[in-house]
Write a protein that holds these residues in place. Structure first.
Motif, PDB file in Angstrom:
ATOM      1  N   TYR A 102      -3.282   1.476   5.366  1.00 24.09           N
ATOM      2  CA  TYR A 102      -3.418   1.086   6.767  1.00 24.09           C
ATOM      3  C   TYR A 102      -3.226   2.308   7.659  1.00 24.09           C
ATOM      4  O   TYR A 102      -2.261   3.052   7.487  1.00 24.09           O
ATOM      5  N   LEU A 103      -4.138   2.497   8.575  1.00 24.96           N
ATOM      6  CA  LEU A 103      -4.057   3.578   9.546  1.00 24.96           C
ATOM      7  C   LEU A 103      -3.974   2.945  10.924  1.00 24.96           C
ATOM      8  O   LEU A 103      -4.826   2.125  11.298  1.00 24.96           O
ATOM      9  N   ARG A 104      -2.960   3.336  11.677  1.00 28.95           N
ATOM     10  CA  ARG A 104      -2.770   2.813  13.029  1.00 28.95           C
ATOM     11  C   ARG A 104      -2.554   3.967  13.993  1.00 28.95           C
ATOM     12  O   ARG A 104      -1.955   4.983  13.635  1.00 28.95           O
ATOM     13  N   LYS A 125      -0.117   6.672  12.279  1.00 29.57           N
ATOM     14  CA  LYS A 125       0.776   6.219  11.209  1.00 29.57           C
ATOM     15  C   LYS A 125      -0.068   5.706  10.050  1.00 29.57           C
ATOM     16  O   LYS A 125      -0.908   4.822  10.221  1.00 29.57           O
ATOM     17  N   LEU A 126       0.148   6.311   8.879  1.00 23.04           N
ATOM     18  CA  LEU A 126      -0.562   5.938   7.666  1.00 23.04           C
ATOM     19  C   LEU A 126       0.445   5.317   6.707  1.00 23.04           C
ATOM     20  O   LEU A 126       1.446   5.949   6.352  1.00 23.04           O
ATOM     21  N   THR A 127       0.214   4.069   6.323  1.00 24.33           N
ATOM     22  CA  THR A 127       1.102   3.378   5.391  1.00 24.33           C
ATOM     23  C   THR A 127       0.266   2.747   4.291  1.00 24.33           C
ATOM     24  O   THR A 127      -0.930   2.503   4.464  1.00 24.33           O
ATOM     25  N   GLY A 128       0.906   2.488   3.171  1.00 21.34           N
ATOM     26  CA  GLY A 128       0.196   1.820   2.090  1.00 21.34           C
ATOM     27  C   GLY A 128       0.917   1.942   0.771  1.00 21.34           C
ATOM     28  O   GLY A 128       2.087   2.337   0.698  1.00 21.34           O
ATOM     29  N   ARG A 129       0.165   1.627  -0.272  1.00 16.93           N
ATOM     30  CA  ARG A 129       0.682   1.697  -1.635  1.00 16.93           C
ATOM     31  C   ARG A 129      -0.383   2.340  -2.506  1.00 16.93           C
ATOM     32  O   ARG A 129      -1.546   1.931  -2.476  1.00 16.93           O
TER      33      ARG A 129
END
Length: 166
Positions: A102-104, A125-129
């Motif tokens: 996810y990129l926000r 903000k880059l989040t993930g797995r």
């Protein structure tokens, strides 16, 4: 009495016209924000995303960039000018390393230093797995430049802004 009726009618038509203009013709800042929303949507990857969706997102992502775009990301040793095709190839490879991503974008400060140029300071903000099960959570301040080409705002430069650490 008839004149008042016509005046009221003209006033209503003007109000409706202004409302329609505001609704249908976005201002330039909204158009720039929309490009960030699209980039966020097309970079992000939901768990179980199918191949058709992947191909469509990558194809769409390429439409956000001109023929060449400058990237300066010292934290990942990336610096230089890249073609639209190189950017989408990197994005494809990068997305393949994640089961979800996810990129926000936050705190967009948009200015227009020149007529066909938008400068945007923001937080990404880059989040993930990862496919190996590792969590990813990165936040960076960015300075982005977008150029209006053929009446469309395209990303021409991304630079990670180094924040001084105490």
């Amino acid at each position: 009495m008839v004149k008042i009726k016509y005046i009221i009618m003209v006033v209503w038509m003007v109000i409706i016209g202004i409302g329609a203009a505001i609704f249908f013709f976005q201002n330039e800042e909204k158009k720039v924000r929309k490009q960030f929303n699209l980039l966020s949507e097309w970079v992000s990857k939901a768990p179980g995303e199918n191949t058709f969706t992947l191909v469509q997102k990558i194809k769409n992502m390429g439409t956000l960039f001109p023929e060449n775009c400058e990237l300066k990301v010292p934290v990942h040793s990336i610096s230089g000018r890249y073609t639209r095709e190189e950017i989408t190839a990197y994005a494809t490879r990068g997305r393949s390393l994640f089961s979800q991503l996810y990129l926000r974008f936050y705190d967009l400060h948009i200015s227009f230093p020149e007529k066909e140029l938008a400068k945007v300071m923001l937080t990404a903000k880059l989040t993930g797995r990862s496919t190996l099960g590792e969590n990813v959570d990165e936040t960076h301040d960015l300075e982005c430049l977008l150029k209006r080409i053929e009446n469309k705002w395209l990303f021409s430069s991304f630079e990670v802004v180094e924040v001084l650490k105490k």
